[in-house]
Design a protein around this motif. Structure first.
Motif, PDB file in Angstrom:
ATOM      1  N   ASN A  76       5.046  -8.065   3.674  1.00  0.00           N
ATOM      2  CA  ASN A  76       4.446  -9.257   4.265  1.00  0.00           C
ATOM      3  C   ASN A  76       5.481 -10.132   4.954  1.00  0.00           C
ATOM      4  O   ASN A  76       6.391 -10.651   4.309  1.00  0.00           O
ATOM      5  N   ASP A  91      12.914  -7.780  -3.824  1.00  0.00           N
ATOM      6  CA  ASP A  91      13.592  -8.564  -2.793  1.00  0.00           C
ATOM      7  C   ASP A  91      15.105  -8.443  -2.998  1.00  0.00           C
ATOM      8  O   ASP A  91      15.573  -8.256  -4.125  1.00  0.00           O
ATOM      9  N   SER A 113       0.365 -15.814   0.136  1.00  0.00           N
ATOM     10  CA  SER A 113       1.832 -15.756   0.040  1.00  0.00           C
ATOM     11  C   SER A 113       2.400 -17.044   0.628  1.00  0.00           C
ATOM     12  O   SER A 113       1.776 -17.673   1.486  1.00  0.00           O
ATOM     13  N   THR A 114       3.570 -17.401   0.188  1.00  0.00           N
ATOM     14  CA  THR A 114       4.184 -18.659   0.623  1.00  0.00           C
ATOM     15  C   THR A 114       4.431 -18.648   2.123  1.00  0.00           C
ATOM     16  O   THR A 114       4.203 -19.638   2.815  1.00  0.00           O
ATOM     17  N   TRP A 115       4.888 -17.514   2.648  1.00  0.00           N
ATOM     18  CA  TRP A 115       5.210 -17.469   4.064  1.00  0.00           C
ATOM     19  C   TRP A 115       3.955 -17.547   4.920  1.00  0.00           C
ATOM     20  O   TRP A 115       3.967 -18.165   5.988  1.00  0.00           O
ATOM     21  N   GLY A 167       9.994 -12.228  -1.362  1.00  0.00           N
ATOM     22  CA  GLY A 167      10.324 -13.662  -1.250  1.00  0.00           C
ATOM     23  C   GLY A 167      10.306 -14.325  -2.615  1.00  0.00           C
ATOM     24  O   GLY A 167      11.006 -13.900  -3.534  1.00  0.00           O
ATOM     25  N   GLY A 195      10.181  -7.104   0.075  1.00  0.00           N
ATOM     26  CA  GLY A 195      10.546  -8.381   0.711  1.00  0.00           C
ATOM     27  C   GLY A 195       9.623  -9.462   0.189  1.00  0.00           C
ATOM     28  O   GLY A 195       9.044 -10.238   0.940  1.00  0.00           O
ATOM     29  N   ASN A 214      17.798  -3.806  -2.270  1.00  0.00           N
ATOM     30  CA  ASN A 214      17.633  -3.722  -0.824  1.00  0.00           C
ATOM     31  C   ASN A 214      16.552  -2.705  -0.526  1.00  0.00           C
ATOM     32  O   ASN A 214      16.505  -1.640  -1.150  1.00  0.00           O
ATOM     33  N   ALA A 215      15.723  -3.019   0.477  1.00  0.00           N
ATOM     34  CA  ALA A 215      14.643  -2.102   0.851  1.00  0.00           C
ATOM     35  C   ALA A 215      15.194  -0.726   1.237  1.00  0.00           C
ATOM     36  O   ALA A 215      14.557   0.294   1.003  1.00  0.00           O
ATOM     37  N   GLN A 216      16.395  -0.717   1.818  1.00  0.00           N
ATOM     38  CA  GLN A 216      16.976   0.540   2.300  1.00  0.00           C
ATOM     39  C   GLN A 216      17.609   1.337   1.160  1.00  0.00           C
ATOM     40  O   GLN A 216      18.019   2.476   1.350  1.00  0.00           O
ATOM     41  N   PRO A 233       8.113  -9.698   7.085  1.00  0.00           N
ATOM     42  CA  PRO A 233       9.542  -9.400   6.891  1.00  0.00           C
ATOM     43  C   PRO A 233      10.405 -10.104   7.929  1.00  0.00           C
ATOM     44  O   PRO A 233       9.954 -10.384   9.044  1.00  0.00           O
ATOM     45  N   TRP A 234      11.638 -10.359   7.537  1.00  0.00           N
ATOM     46  CA  TRP A 234      12.640 -10.837   8.500  1.00  0.00           C
ATOM     47  C   TRP A 234      13.940 -10.112   8.177  1.00  0.00           C
ATOM     48  O   TRP A 234      13.990  -9.229   7.323  1.00  0.00           O
ATOM     49  N   GLY A 235      15.030 -10.493   8.874  1.00  0.00           N
ATOM     50  CA  GLY A 235      16.356  -9.953   8.571  1.00  0.00           C
ATOM     51  C   GLY A 235      16.411  -8.433   8.663  1.00  0.00           C
ATOM     52  O   GLY A 235      15.756  -7.813   9.509  1.00  0.00           O
ATOM     53  N   LEU A 285      15.234  -6.128   6.807  1.00  0.00           N
ATOM     54  CA  LEU A 285      13.993  -5.389   6.541  1.00  0.00           C
ATOM     55  C   LEU A 285      13.197  -5.226   7.842  1.00  0.00           C
ATOM     56  O   LEU A 285      12.738  -4.128   8.183  1.00  0.00           O
TER      57      LEU A 285
HETATM   58  C1  LIG Z   1       9.925 -14.424   5.483  1.00  0.00           C
HETATM   59  S1  LIG Z   1      10.271 -13.901   3.879  1.00  0.00           S
HETATM   60  C2  LIG Z   1       8.649 -13.352   3.349  1.00  0.00           C
HETATM   61  C3  LIG Z   1       8.476 -13.480   1.869  1.00  0.00           C
HETATM   62  C4  LIG Z   1       7.101 -13.082   1.308  1.00  0.00           C
HETATM   63  N1  LIG Z   1       6.757 -11.722   1.634  1.00  0.00           N
HETATM   64  C5  LIG Z   1       6.001 -14.028   1.711  1.00  0.00           C
HETATM   65  O1  LIG Z   1       5.052 -13.592   2.391  1.00  0.00           O
HETATM   66  O2  LIG Z   1       6.084 -15.212   1.346  1.00  0.00           O
HETATM   67  C6  LIG Z   1      11.117 -12.320   4.116  1.00  0.00           C
HETATM   68  C7  LIG Z   1      11.768 -11.776   2.854  1.00  0.00           C
HETATM   69  O3  LIG Z   1      12.347 -10.492   3.163  1.00  0.00           O
HETATM   70  C8  LIG Z   1      13.491 -10.354   2.343  1.00  0.00           C
HETATM   71  N2  LIG Z   1      14.350  -9.281   2.905  1.00  0.00           N
HETATM   72  C9  LIG Z   1      14.937  -9.258   4.112  1.00  0.00           C
HETATM   73  N3  LIG Z   1      15.647  -8.119   4.260  1.00  0.00           N
HETATM   74  C10 LIG Z   1      15.485  -7.421   3.104  1.00  0.00           C
HETATM   75  C11 LIG Z   1      15.945  -6.160   2.659  1.00  0.00           C
HETATM   76  N4  LIG Z   1      16.726  -5.390   3.410  1.00  0.00           N
HETATM   77  N5  LIG Z   1      15.584  -5.736   1.419  1.00  0.00           N
HETATM   78  C12 LIG Z   1      14.795  -6.506   0.627  1.00  0.00           C
HETATM   79  N6  LIG Z   1      14.327  -7.715   1.001  1.00  0.00           N
HETATM   80  C13 LIG Z   1      14.653  -8.161   2.238  1.00  0.00           C
HETATM   81  C14 LIG Z   1      14.130 -11.724   2.386  1.00  0.00           C
HETATM   82  O4  LIG Z   1      15.043 -11.912   1.321  1.00  0.00           O
HETATM   83  C15 LIG Z   1      12.906 -12.626   2.312  1.00  0.00           C
HETATM   84  O5  LIG Z   1      12.627 -13.000   0.985  1.00  0.00           O
END
Ligand SMILES: C[S@@+](CC[C@H](N)C(=O)[O-])C[C@H]1O[C@@H](n2cnc3c(N)ncnc32)[C@H](O)[C@@H]1O
Length: 198
Positions: free
Chosen positions: A96, A55, A177-179, A34, A32, A78-80, A98-100, A102
């Motif tokens: 780091n 990602d 990290s950006t987030w 980003g 994930g 996809n992480a899964q 994670p949302w959605g 993940l």
């Molecule tokens: C809030 S951002 C954090 C990005 C980065 N880790 C940072 O710290 O800046 C969460 C990231 O998780 C990714 N993500 C969410 N579900 C995912 C999944 N099932 N597999 C891979 N990436 C996923 C999103 O695309 C997004 O880029």
């Protein structure tokens, strides 16, 4: 597996990946990732480590994946459903903020994710998971309760995890990290870190 550099997708098979990994014992995977800023920073600072950012979303990766670092690689997956080329290669995993799906998989202890994390690991892989309150609130959890749920799920999946540690704004501000930067200057600048090993 599909990798990306700038806006260009490239297929990388196991032979190609092993060629890239020659001479690197430490292989870090950021799940994930980003925009990949964290991967770029690690690869730039630790020339002895190979760093892979993964990602599901390709659009954010265009900028940092363009940099010509020999020890960085960006994978679209996809992480899964992590590519099998990564199996048994990873010495350290980071997730780091994670949302959605993940985050949802961490909260439910989704066996697809947990199994993939185990498959990509070596016998002694370490892990850092950093969780933020806003993302957990969107899924109906407080920061503390969400962190405890994920702690329990990681333990059930075989990880040895230390007591979660709070990350406050001063720590988030320095985290590359950006987030983390967004959180540090946002409404709820708190996160929790879970660290451990398999
Ligand atoms: C809030 S951002 C954090 C990005 C980065 N880790 C940072 O710290 O800046 C969460 C990231 O998780 C990714 N993500 C969410 N579900 C995912 C999944 N099932 N597999 C891979 N990436 C996923 C999103 O695309 C997004 O880029």
């Amino acid at each position: 597996m599909e990798t990306i550099r700038g806006k260009v997708s490239l297929d990388l098979d196991l032979t190609g990946l092993n060629a890239r990994l020659t001479n690197y014992n430490r292989v870090i995977l950021d799940l994930g990732t980003g925009d990949g800023r964290y991967v770029h920073c690690l690869a730039d600072n630790f020339a002895d480590a190979f760093v892979i950012g993964v990602d599901a979303c390709r659009e954010n990766l265009h900028e940092y994946s363009r940099a010509k670092l020999p020890n960085a690689l960006f994978v679209i997956a996809n992480a899964q459903e992590l590519p099998s080329e990564l199996n048994g290669l990873i010495s350290h995993i980071t997730i780091n903020f994670p949302w959605g799906s993940l985050l949802e998989s961490l909260l439910t202890g989704d066996c697809m994710l947990m199994h993939r994390l185990e498959l990509i690991s070596r016998s002694t892989t370490s892990i850092d998971v950093r969780l933020n309150g806003g993302a957990l609130a969107e899924q109906g959890w407080t920061l503390e309760a969400g962190a405890e749920q994920i702690y329990n799920n990681l333990i059930s999946a075989g990880w040895h995890i230390k007591t979660p540690v709070m990350m406050h704004a001063d720590v988030l501000r320095k985290f590359p990290s950006t987030w983390a930067k967004r959180l540090a200057f946002g409404r709820d600048p708190r996160a929790m870190q879970l660290s451990g090993y398999l």
